[in-house]
Design a protein around this motif. Structure first.
Motif: not given
Ligand SMILES: [Zn+2]
Ligand SMILES: [Zn+2]
Ligand SMILES: [Zn+2]
Ligand SMILES: [Zn+2]
Length: 190
Positions: A140-147, A134-136, A114-115
């Motif tokens: 990232x998708x959630x935070x950058x949804x708008x971008x 992988x586990x992040x 997972x690294x």
């Protein structure tokens, strides 16, 4: 096992490495084989070195120059050394991962480690995140949804403009072609 050995630089301690080192490339052997003097080579290194001929071993023991190596006659696959290589304990080559295992089992771990750094799939249209573990990824998708959505819209807009430009340039070309044709025709008439 040979693939991950080829593609990664594992840290292997010197004493251990000496035993499993290729006489030619001086790295841990990949598909080792043994020549009559007892020296060992990667299968590929030996084939490249011999290049279809019979040659003496590259090593510097007394035995090395006593018998010519002939790949069909006196080269052997050495299972014992295969086992030894697959038993060497190494650390996962991904920097932030401390997992250790035998080389023979490392491929298994690396498939699921997972690294493993991944690239955001939106990278090709401008997202600059290119080493997400992988586990992040979900975060990232959630935070950058708008971008991400904006990148996508910009991309589509750009593409539309390019299509428009393309269309006009095709029309221009057609017009130009017509002119040339007319010119040629008028010259032929003369
Ligand atoms: Zn080699
Ligand atoms: Zn030798
Ligand atoms: Zn790992
Ligand atoms: Zn992204």
């Amino acid at each position: 096992m040979w693939n991950i050995l080829k593609e990664n630089d594992f840290q292997i301690d010197a004493a251990c490495k000496l035993k499993v080192m290729c006489t030619s490339c001086k790295k841990v052997m990949i598909k080792p084989c043994q020549v009559p003097c007892g020296c060992r080579y990667c299968c590929d290194c030996l084939t490249n070195y011999l290049d279809g001929e019979e040659k003496f071993c590259l090593g510097d023991t007394d035995y090395c120059k006593s018998e010519l190596i002939n790949i069909d006659k006196n080269v052997f696959v050495d299972q014992a050394i295969n086992r030894e290589i697959s038993g060497i304990v190494v650390k996962c080559p991904l920097e932030s991962c401390e997992f250790k295992s035998e080389l023979g089992k490392m491929a298994n771990h690396m498939r699921t480690c997972d690294r493993q750094a991944l690239t955001c799939p939106y990278c090709s249209i401008g997202c600059e995140k290119n080493n997400i573990v992988v586990d992040k990824m979900e975060l990232h998708f959630k935070q950058e949804n708008y971008c991400h959505a904006k990148l996508l819209m910009d991309f589509v807009d750009n593409w539309r403009n390019e299509m428009k430009l393309f269309k006009t340039s095709v029309l221009d070309l057609r017009e130009e072609n017509k002119c040339i044709k007319e010119q040629m025709e008028s010259q032929q008439v003369k």
